[in-house]
Design a protein around this motif. Structure first.
Motif, PDB file in Angstrom:
ATOM      1  N   LEU A  59       0.830  -1.207   0.000  1.00  0.00           N
ATOM      2  CA  LEU A  59       0.000   0.000   0.000  1.00  0.00           C
ATOM      3  C   LEU A  59       0.867   1.261   0.000  1.00  0.00           C
ATOM      4  CD1 LEU A  59      -2.717  -1.087   2.576  1.00  0.00           C
ATOM      5  CD2 LEU A  59      -3.024  -0.830   0.108  1.00  0.00           C
ATOM      6  N   ALA A  60       1.932   1.237   0.801  1.00  0.00           N
ATOM      7  CA  ALA A  60       2.826   2.406   0.869  1.00  0.00           C
ATOM      8  C   ALA A  60       3.492   2.666  -0.477  1.00  0.00           C
ATOM      9  CB  ALA A  60       3.874   2.194   1.952  1.00  0.00           C
ATOM     10  N   ILE A  61       3.877   1.610  -1.166  1.00  0.00           N
ATOM     11  CA  ILE A  61       4.504   1.776  -2.479  1.00  0.00           C
ATOM     12  C   ILE A  61       3.531   2.461  -3.437  1.00  0.00           C
ATOM     13  CG2 ILE A  61       5.289   0.506  -4.530  1.00  0.00           C
ATOM     14  CD1 ILE A  61       6.561  -1.523  -2.511  1.00  0.00           C
ATOM     15  N   ILE A  62       2.310   1.960  -3.482  1.00  0.00           N
ATOM     16  CA  ILE A  62       1.314   2.539  -4.390  1.00  0.00           C
ATOM     17  C   ILE A  62       1.033   3.993  -4.036  1.00  0.00           C
ATOM     18  CG2 ILE A  62      -1.120   2.471  -5.074  1.00  0.00           C
ATOM     19  CD1 ILE A  62      -0.895  -0.603  -4.935  1.00  0.00           C
ATOM     20  N   VAL A  63       0.723   4.249  -2.768  1.00  0.00           N
ATOM     21  CA  VAL A  63       0.389   5.613  -2.356  1.00  0.00           C
ATOM     22  C   VAL A  63       1.589   6.542  -2.549  1.00  0.00           C
ATOM     23  CG1 VAL A  63      -0.307   7.058  -0.404  1.00  0.00           C
ATOM     24  CG2 VAL A  63      -1.435   4.862  -0.781  1.00  0.00           C
ATOM     25  N   GLY A  64       2.791   6.048  -2.270  1.00  0.00           N
ATOM     26  CA  GLY A  64       3.993   6.860  -2.445  1.00  0.00           C
ATOM     27  C   GLY A  64       4.236   7.231  -3.897  1.00  0.00           C
ATOM     28  N   LEU A  65       4.146   6.250  -4.790  1.00  0.00           N
ATOM     29  CA  LEU A  65       4.365   6.530  -6.210  1.00  0.00           C
ATOM     30  C   LEU A  65       3.285   7.460  -6.766  1.00  0.00           C
ATOM     31  CD1 LEU A  65       5.529   3.029  -7.496  1.00  0.00           C
ATOM     32  CD2 LEU A  65       6.909   5.106  -7.320  1.00  0.00           C
ATOM     33  N   VAL A  66       2.064   7.227  -6.342  1.00  0.00           N
ATOM     34  CA  VAL A  66       0.961   8.074  -6.809  1.00  0.00           C
ATOM     35  C   VAL A  66       1.122   9.503  -6.291  1.00  0.00           C
ATOM     36  CG1 VAL A  66      -1.516   8.467  -6.557  1.00  0.00           C
ATOM     37  CG2 VAL A  66      -0.682   6.212  -7.203  1.00  0.00           C
ATOM     38  N   SER A  67       1.473   9.631  -5.019  1.00  0.00           N
ATOM     39  CA  SER A  67       1.608  10.981  -4.459  1.00  0.00           C
ATOM     40  C   SER A  67       2.781  11.728  -5.090  1.00  0.00           C
ATOM     41  CB  SER A  67       1.755  10.932  -2.939  1.00  0.00           C
ATOM     42  OG  SER A  67       2.956  10.309  -2.566  1.00  0.00           O
ATOM     43  N   TYR A  68       3.824  11.002  -5.452  1.00  0.00           N
ATOM     44  CA  TYR A  68       4.987  11.617  -6.095  1.00  0.00           C
ATOM     45  C   TYR A  68       4.616  12.220  -7.456  1.00  0.00           C
ATOM     46  CZ  TYR A  68       9.556  12.078  -8.296  1.00  0.00           C
ATOM     47  OH  TYR A  68      10.658  12.557  -8.949  1.00  0.00           O
ATOM     48  N   SER A  69       3.721  11.546  -8.159  1.00  0.00           N
ATOM     49  CA  SER A  69       3.427  11.980  -9.524  1.00  0.00           C
ATOM     50  C   SER A  69       2.133  12.784  -9.660  1.00  0.00           C
ATOM     51  CB  SER A  69       3.343  10.755 -10.443  1.00  0.00           C
ATOM     52  OG  SER A  69       2.282   9.919 -10.041  1.00  0.00           O
ATOM     53  N   SER A  70       1.410  12.990  -8.572  1.00  0.00           N
ATOM     54  CA  SER A  70       0.137  13.715  -8.648  1.00  0.00           C
ATOM     55  C   SER A  70       0.344  15.218  -8.545  1.00  0.00           C
ATOM     56  CB  SER A  70      -0.793  13.260  -7.522  1.00  0.00           C
ATOM     57  OG  SER A  70      -1.123  11.911  -7.686  1.00  0.00           O
ATOM     58  N   ASP A  71      -0.513  15.934  -9.254  1.00  0.00           N
ATOM     59  CA  ASP A  71      -0.451  17.395  -9.241  1.00  0.00           C
ATOM     60  C   ASP A  71      -1.431  18.021  -8.262  1.00  0.00           C
ATOM     61  OD1 ASP A  71       1.543  17.497 -11.195  1.00  0.00           O
ATOM     62  OD2 ASP A  71       0.066  17.395 -12.807  1.00  0.00           O
ATOM     63  N   SER A  72      -2.346  17.200  -7.712  1.00  0.00           N
ATOM     64  CA  SER A  72      -3.317  17.735  -6.767  1.00  0.00           C
ATOM     65  C   SER A  72      -3.642  16.677  -5.721  1.00  0.00           C
ATOM     66  CB  SER A  72      -4.607  18.155  -7.485  1.00  0.00           C
ATOM     67  OG  SER A  72      -5.323  17.022  -7.918  1.00  0.00           O
ATOM     68  N   TRP A  73      -4.199  17.125  -4.602  1.00  0.00           N
ATOM     69  CA  TRP A  73      -4.579  16.194  -3.541  1.00  0.00           C
ATOM     70  C   TRP A  73      -5.685  15.270  -4.015  1.00  0.00           C
ATOM     71  CZ3 TRP A  73      -0.681  16.322  -0.660  1.00  0.00           C
ATOM     72  CH2 TRP A  73      -0.097  17.509  -0.219  1.00  0.00           C
ATOM     73  N   VAL A  74      -6.629  15.810  -4.746  1.00  0.00           N
ATOM     74  CA  VAL A  74      -7.747  15.000  -5.236  1.00  0.00           C
ATOM     75  C   VAL A  74      -7.242  13.910  -6.169  1.00  0.00           C
ATOM     76  CG1 VAL A  74      -9.880  15.050  -6.600  1.00  0.00           C
ATOM     77  CG2 VAL A  74      -9.416  16.876  -4.953  1.00  0.00           C
ATOM     78  N   GLU A  75      -6.355  14.284  -7.067  1.00  0.00           N
ATOM     79  CA  GLU A  75      -5.766  13.315  -8.002  1.00  0.00           C
ATOM     80  C   GLU A  75      -5.040  12.214  -7.231  1.00  0.00           C
ATOM     81  OE1 GLU A  75      -2.380  13.344 -11.517  1.00  0.00           O
ATOM     82  OE2 GLU A  75      -3.379  15.220 -10.992  1.00  0.00           O
ATOM     83  N   MET A  76      -4.301  12.587  -6.196  1.00  0.00           N
ATOM     84  CA  MET A  76      -3.580  11.607  -5.388  1.00  0.00           C
ATOM     85  C   MET A  76      -4.548  10.632  -4.726  1.00  0.00           C
ATOM     86  SD  MET A  76      -1.377  12.066  -1.952  1.00  0.00           S
ATOM     87  CE  MET A  76      -2.517  11.266  -0.862  1.00  0.00           C
ATOM     88  N   ILE A  77      -5.628  11.168  -4.170  1.00  0.00           N
ATOM     89  CA  ILE A  77      -6.609  10.319  -3.491  1.00  0.00           C
ATOM     90  C   ILE A  77      -7.275   9.366  -4.482  1.00  0.00           C
ATOM     91  CG2 ILE A  77      -8.834  10.347  -2.291  1.00  0.00           C
ATOM     92  CD1 ILE A  77      -7.869  13.006  -0.980  1.00  0.00           C
ATOM     93  N   VAL A  78      -7.704   9.893  -5.609  1.00  0.00           N
ATOM     94  CA  VAL A  78      -8.385   9.067  -6.615  1.00  0.00           C
ATOM     95  C   VAL A  78      -7.484   7.936  -7.085  1.00  0.00           C
ATOM     96  CG1 VAL A  78      -9.312   9.051  -8.967  1.00  0.00           C
ATOM     97  CG2 VAL A  78      -9.978  10.856  -7.372  1.00  0.00           C
ATOM     98  N   TRP A  79      -6.244   8.255  -7.466  1.00  0.00           N
ATOM     99  CA  TRP A  79      -5.351   7.216  -7.984  1.00  0.00           C
ATOM    100  C   TRP A  79      -4.892   6.261  -6.892  1.00  0.00           C
ATOM    101  CZ3 TRP A  79      -6.057   5.971 -12.598  1.00  0.00           C
ATOM    102  CH2 TRP A  79      -6.320   6.912 -13.581  1.00  0.00           C
ATOM    103  N   SER A  80      -4.802   6.738  -5.662  1.00  0.00           N
ATOM    104  CA  SER A  80      -4.479   5.838  -4.550  1.00  0.00           C
ATOM    105  C   SER A  80      -5.600   4.832  -4.342  1.00  0.00           C
ATOM    106  CB  SER A  80      -4.229   6.624  -3.262  1.00  0.00           C
ATOM    107  OG  SER A  80      -3.046   7.377  -3.347  1.00  0.00           O
ATOM    108  N   VAL A  81      -6.835   5.304  -4.410  1.00  0.00           N
ATOM    109  CA  VAL A  81      -7.988   4.404  -4.267  1.00  0.00           C
ATOM    110  C   VAL A  81      -7.983   3.368  -5.390  1.00  0.00           C
ATOM    111  CG1 VAL A  81     -10.513   4.297  -4.375  1.00  0.00           C
ATOM    112  CG2 VAL A  81      -9.400   6.010  -2.947  1.00  0.00           C
ATOM    113  N   VAL A  82      -7.724   3.817  -6.607  1.00  0.00           N
ATOM    114  CA  VAL A  82      -7.652   2.890  -7.742  1.00  0.00           C
ATOM    115  C   VAL A  82      -6.552   1.848  -7.491  1.00  0.00           C
ATOM    116  CG1 VAL A  82      -7.053   2.694 -10.196  1.00  0.00           C
ATOM    117  CG2 VAL A  82      -8.608   4.503  -9.427  1.00  0.00           C
ATOM    118  N   GLY A  83      -5.404   2.296  -7.009  1.00  0.00           N
ATOM    119  CA  GLY A  83      -4.302   1.377  -6.735  1.00  0.00           C
ATOM    120  C   GLY A  83      -4.621   0.383  -5.630  1.00  0.00           C
ATOM    121  N   ILE A  84      -5.265   0.853  -4.578  1.00  0.00           N
ATOM    122  CA  ILE A  84      -5.644  -0.027  -3.472  1.00  0.00           C
ATOM    123  C   ILE A  84      -6.638  -1.080  -3.960  1.00  0.00           C
ATOM    124  CG2 ILE A  84      -6.910  -0.100  -1.280  1.00  0.00           C
ATOM    125  CD1 ILE A  84      -5.572   2.695  -0.699  1.00  0.00           C
ATOM    126  N   ILE A  85      -7.606  -0.661  -4.748  1.00  0.00           N
ATOM    127  CA  ILE A  85      -8.581  -1.609  -5.301  1.00  0.00           C
ATOM    128  C   ILE A  85      -7.882  -2.627  -6.198  1.00  0.00           C
ATOM    129  CG2 ILE A  85     -10.553  -1.824  -6.884  1.00  0.00           C
ATOM    130  CD1 ILE A  85     -11.528   0.893  -5.708  1.00  0.00           C
TER     131      ILE A  85
END
Length: 134
Positions: A59-85
């Motif tokens: 989970l940390a790997i997914i959230v970390g990579l997503v947060s590194y490449s996201s331009d907004s908090w909303v984008e980070m949350i959305v892609w993190s949820v997609v990654g977790i699923i």
């Protein structure tokens, strides 16, 4: 100084969001197991600890990579949820494709080999999922 305070505020928001995403991912993932992860760890079940560590690391790997490449908090949350699923689906698929190997029962019995295997799969797949979502 104002930029530094803004940056600090963004870091604090980011850390809070990452912790929330990790907690949400942990709760969702824990619902997929047929045993109580936390209770097994409290009993000293090393296999459950290995498995839980693998889930959290994935989970940390997914959230970390997503947060590194996201331009907004909303984008980070959305892609993190997609990654977790996606990671949860991989776990369900692995469990489905290995019917002779009851992963949850083996981990509950303390089978560290199964826990190591599952941890490796979760971490490897997390790297792939996180990279795809970047």
């Amino acid at each position: 100084m104002e930029n530094m305070l803004t940056d600090l505020w963004h870091v604090l928001i980011g850390i809070a969001l990452i912790l929330v995403m990790m907690a949400a991912g942990y709760l969702v993932f824990s619902k997929l197991t047929k045993f109580d992860d936390y209770a097994e760890i409290q009993k000293g079940n090393e296999a459950a600890g290995i498995y839980m560590g693998g889930k959290l690391l994935g989970l940390a790997i997914i959230v970390g990579l997503v947060s590194y490449s996201s331009d907004s908090w909303v984008e980070m949350i959305v892609w993190s949820v997609v990654g977790i699923i996606a990671l949860c689906l991989v776990y369900v698929l692995f469990d489905f494709l290995t019917p002779k190997l009851d992963v949850c029962r083996e981990i509950e019995k303390g089978n560290k080999a199964v826990a190591q295997l599952l941890r490796s799969i979760l971490v490897g797949v997390s790297l792939v999922i996180g990279t795809f979502l970047m």
